[in-house]
Design an enzyme around this catalytic site. Structure first.
Site, mmCIF file in Angstrom:
data_model
loop_
_atom_site.group_PDB
_atom_site.id
_atom_site.type_symbol
_atom_site.label_atom_id
_atom_site.label_comp_id
_atom_site.label_asym_id
_atom_site.label_seq_id
_atom_site.Cartn_x
_atom_site.Cartn_y
_atom_site.Cartn_z
ATOM 1 N N THR A 1 0.947 -1.083 -0.150
ATOM 2 C CA THR A 1 -0.021 0.043 -0.105
ATOM 3 C C THR A 1 0.669 1.196 -0.105
ATOM 4 O O THR A 1 2.143 1.144 0.335
ATOM 5 C CB THR A 1 -0.978 0.036 1.340
ATOM 6 O OG1 THR A 1 -0.066 -0.035 2.408
ATOM 7 C CG2 THR A 1 -1.824 -1.116 1.020
ATOM 8 N N GLU B 1 -5.507 -3.655 -1.660
ATOM 9 C CA GLU B 1 -5.882 -5.001 -1.059
ATOM 10 C C GLU B 1 -6.753 -5.693 -2.137
ATOM 11 O O GLU B 1 -7.278 -6.776 -1.787
ATOM 12 C CB GLU B 1 -6.459 -4.923 0.220
ATOM 13 C CG GLU B 1 -5.321 -4.510 1.302
ATOM 14 C CD GLU B 1 -5.109 -2.919 1.540
ATOM 15 O OE1 GLU B 1 -5.486 -2.210 0.459
ATOM 16 O OE2 GLU B 1 -4.627 -2.499 2.441
ATOM 17 N N LYS C 1 -14.007 14.717 13.644
ATOM 18 C CA LYS C 1 -15.197 14.478 14.625
ATOM 19 C C LYS C 1 -15.029 15.727 15.294
ATOM 20 O O LYS C 1 -14.424 15.887 16.366
ATOM 21 C CB LYS C 1 -14.549 13.325 15.596
ATOM 22 C CG LYS C 1 -14.688 11.915 14.776
ATOM 23 C CD LYS C 1 -13.357 11.188 14.910
ATOM 24 C CE LYS C 1 -12.884 10.303 13.640
ATOM 25 N NZ LYS C 1 -11.765 9.927 13.310
ATOM 26 N N TRP D 1 -19.717 13.925 13.164
ATOM 27 C CA TRP D 1 -18.942 13.598 11.934
ATOM 28 C C TRP D 1 -18.882 14.864 10.662
ATOM 29 O O TRP D 1 -19.974 14.891 10.185
ATOM 30 C CB TRP D 1 -18.984 12.404 11.227
ATOM 31 C CG TRP D 1 -18.643 11.058 12.209
ATOM 32 C CD1 TRP D 1 -17.884 11.260 13.358
ATOM 33 C CD2 TRP D 1 -18.694 9.790 11.992
ATOM 34 N NE1 TRP D 1 -17.401 10.054 13.938
ATOM 35 C CE2 TRP D 1 -18.055 9.131 13.053
ATOM 36 C CE3 TRP D 1 -19.082 8.913 10.830
ATOM 37 C CZ2 TRP D 1 -18.023 7.643 13.138
ATOM 38 C CZ3 TRP D 1 -19.076 7.542 10.957
ATOM 39 C CH2 TRP D 1 -18.358 6.919 12.178
HETATM 40 P P1 ADP Z 1 -3.257 3.664 0.207
HETATM 41 O O1 ADP Z 1 -4.149 2.858 0.993
HETATM 42 O O2 ADP Z 1 -1.985 3.863 0.648
HETATM 43 O O3 ADP Z 1 -3.891 5.238 -0.138
HETATM 44 P P2 ADP Z 1 -4.532 2.683 -2.137
HETATM 45 O O4 ADP Z 1 -4.346 3.003 -3.484
HETATM 46 O O5 ADP Z 1 -4.747 1.139 -1.868
HETATM 47 O O6 ADP Z 1 -3.267 3.118 -1.192
HETATM 48 O O7 ADP Z 1 -5.749 3.232 -1.520
HETATM 49 C C1 ADP Z 1 -6.984 2.904 -1.333
HETATM 50 C C2 ADP Z 1 -7.879 4.098 -0.775
HETATM 51 O O8 ADP Z 1 -7.933 5.074 -1.747
HETATM 52 C C3 ADP Z 1 -9.234 3.654 -0.471
HETATM 53 O O9 ADP Z 1 -9.483 2.917 0.914
HETATM 54 C C4 ADP Z 1 -10.017 5.034 -0.476
HETATM 55 O O10 ADP Z 1 -9.914 5.560 1.112
HETATM 56 C C5 ADP Z 1 -9.252 5.702 -1.395
HETATM 57 N N1 ADP Z 1 -9.979 5.821 -2.577
HETATM 58 C C6 ADP Z 1 -9.790 4.971 -3.834
HETATM 59 N N2 ADP Z 1 -10.304 5.285 -5.031
HETATM 60 C C7 ADP Z 1 -11.338 6.305 -4.370
HETATM 61 C C8 ADP Z 1 -12.303 7.042 -5.146
HETATM 62 N N3 ADP Z 1 -12.676 6.836 -5.998
HETATM 63 N N4 ADP Z 1 -12.981 8.020 -4.170
HETATM 64 C C9 ADP Z 1 -12.314 8.164 -3.166
HETATM 65 N N5 ADP Z 1 -11.556 7.461 -2.436
HETATM 66 C C10 ADP Z 1 -10.947 6.424 -3.120
#
Ligand code: ADP
Length: 540
Positions: free
Chosen positions: A185, A330, A440, A445
């Site tokens: 990640t 993931e 918060k 929220w």
């Molecule tokens: P990291 O966890 O390090 O940021 P990832 O690329 O796996 O790497 O990120 C996944 C996260 O990115 C998701 O859990 C979400 O929070 C965010 N995410 C992915 N796509 C979108 C989207 N279209 N809109 C909003 N958030 C998104």
């Protein structure tokens, strides 16, 4: 029990490259080289080189299950690594070239990469840490600029090794459960953790990407993955395109708006995929230097939320259909896409845009639920917010060499995404925030994402990030960090604008102007950095 009588056909990636060679031998893979010229070759050429590469790996002593790192831009060589490494039974570990040295060293040592393929244009980023990489036995370099000295131990030139290798190869990926890829990640919310994909999971994810409900890539498409190959396997596009025989256009190191606009126009790209920052940049470039990009049928955007205003601008001003997608490393990474469905057809334009701005509908193969703080399932009513949990055949069941913890995986077999979302009656999901980024305030929220999107839809704001800052009375309050279009920030205007959409207590307590919002290694707003700047007194 009565077992079915169908063939036991392992879902391994060699079948994808074999299919490409058999079915689409004349289709092309194109790459913009570092000097701006275009390289192209056919899938038939590609196939031969993938087999050579698998032989090269064996000659370097790579064994089944070994991890092989790639440190490269999106290019044809990197596409070869995507197939040649798993074809030899090894694991293609894509390294994020924007990580700071300490994290990069940590990841390589944690994965114990045996060989690393290094793009010659990136040598200065890896040479300084080479002596700390304990497990690496060989470096293999390519695209080395003329006259550039390579300061890496045990180094070979990719093309020298390939020239000597045979085109005959018997694939070593015989079991669909073998690991084929490793991706950490990007560390937006903590230290990077590795998702270890299997042939089976990636094969099924490829079918998922190819579904029309997802990206629906077809043979006639010309696909430009701007999303890096080190960011969650370029969202699965390299495998999907190869399987279906679509033309691939790889941008190499050219990720600036101007060359992207040129590539899209000249190659007649139909699908382009990238994070919102990239498309925000391209939009402003096209405002200044107009160019027709209406060849695009799907501008795929994910990684973080695409502001509704930008979706609207692309659709109305540039004639480009935007497909908003949600995913995570993931999840291999695709989880949902926001394409209009039959029951949306009679909606008005503005309501249709509201749907497209959602993160969308879970693609078949991804099960989802939302739960409250004690794990009770919540209703899908479009209003109730809860933590999103998912499960399915291409979703991580645990992290690589990390003990399974309840904060990541539930006892009953679901992955906890860390995203706080609502899901409406028709299964469309909207991300409200990441658990760690929610503000918060006084027991309520506030969604930092909603505020950011609203601010970025204001014509005077180019970029905005909202962070929670500690507050004695309310526990936390929102602070907005903004980049204005032309230097001026009309706070009263912005507040009035936000009040049209949100209750008064959502209004940021403060607006801070900065020249550019810091971004993570994959181009997301870096709120960890903003929070640190704030606590050190550097944001005011
Ligand atoms: P990291 O966890 O390090 O940021 P990832 O690329 O796996 O790497 O990120 C996944 C996260 O990115 C998701 O859990 C979400 O929070 C965010 N995410 C992915 N796509 C979108 C989207 N279209 N809109 C909003 N958030 C998104």
């Amino acid at each position: 029990m009565l077992n079915g009588l169908m063939m036991d056909y392992p879902l391994t990636l060699d079948h994808i490259v074999e299919h490409a060679n058999r079915m689409s031998p004349n289709k092309k893979v194109k790459t913009m080289l570092p000097d701006g010229s275009m390289h192209d070759y056919t899938y038939a050429d590609f196939y031969k080189r993938v087999k050579k590469l698998s032989n090269v790996l064996e000659s370097l002593g790579v064994e089944v299950g070994d991890r092989v790192g790639t440190f490269a831009w999106n290019n044809y060589q990197h596409l070869e690594f995507y197939f040649g490494i798993p074809g030899a039974g090894a694991v293609c570990h894509t390294l994020n070239l924007r990580l700071p040295h300490d994290q990069l060293t940590y990841i390589i040592n944690h994965a114990k990469d045996k060989v690393i393929f290094v793009d010659g244009t990136l040598l200065p980023l890896i040479e300084p840490i080479a002596d700390q990489l304990e497990s690496v036995q060989h470096f293999v370099v390519f695209n080395v600029p003329e006259g550039k000295e390579v300061n890496l131990p045990n180094v070979s030139q990719y093309e020298d090794l390939m020239a000597e290798a045979s085109e005959d190869y018997t694939w070593r990926c015989t079991d669909e459960n073998m690991a084929m890829g490793l991706c950490y990640t990007s560390g937006t919310t903590g230290m990077p953790k590795g998702a270890l994909y299997s042939h089976r999971s990636m094969f099924l994810h490829t079918f998922g990407v190819l579904m029309n409900a997802a990206l629906g890539v077809i043979e006639a498409d010309v696909v430009l993955p701007v999303v890096p190959q080190f960011h969650a396997m370029a969202w699965g596009l390299p495998y999907a395109c190869t399987f279906i025989g679509a033309t691939i256009v790889m941008p190499g190191p050219h990720l600036k708006p101007e060359p992207l606009a040129k590539m899209i126009g000249e190659e007649r790209v139909t699908i382009a995929a990238g994070v919102p920052t990239i498309w925000n940049g391209l939009y402003h470039e096209l405002k200044n230097n107009p160019r027709d990009i209406s060849c695009i049928t799907q501008l795929v955007v994910g990684g973080s939320a695409m502001p509704r205003g930008l979706i609207e601008a692309y659709e109305k001003e540039l004639g480009v259909n935007v497909v908003h997608a949600w995913g995570m490393t993931e999840l291999s990474p695709l989880g949902s896409t926001s394409k209009l469905q039959s029951h949306h057809q009679d909606l008005g334009e503005s309501e249709k845009l509201d749907i497209k701005a959602k993160q969308g509908y879970f693609i078949p193969g991804v099960d989802a639920r939302i739960v409250d703080l004690v794990g009770e399932e919540l209703p899908w009513d479009g209003e109730t917010m809860g933590e999103l949990q998912v499960r399915g055949p291409w979703i991580a069941g645990s992290y690589y060499k990390v003990e399974k913890r309840p904060e990541h995986f539930t006892d009953d077999g679901w992955f906890r995404t860390g995203d706080v979302v609502t899901i409406d009656e028709s299964g469309f999901m909207t991300i409200t925030d990441r658990t760690k980024d929610l503000v918060k305030s006084g027991g309520e929220w506030i969604s930092s994402v909603d505020l950011e999107n609203a601010l970025m839809s204001h014509p005077k704001i180019r970029e905005a990030a909202v962070i929670a800052v500690p507050n004695e009375q309310w526990s936390e309050r929102p602070l907005a960090v903004v980049v204005p279009v032309d230097g001026e920030v009309p706070e009263d205007d912005l507040n009035d604008y936000l009040l049209e959409q949100f209750p008064k207590f959502w209004l940021p307590d403060e607006y801070v102007v900065i020249p550019e919002i810091p971004k993570t290694s994959v181009g997301k707003l870096d709120k960890k950095v903003l929070r640190a700047m704030h606590s050190e007194g550097n944001l005011s």
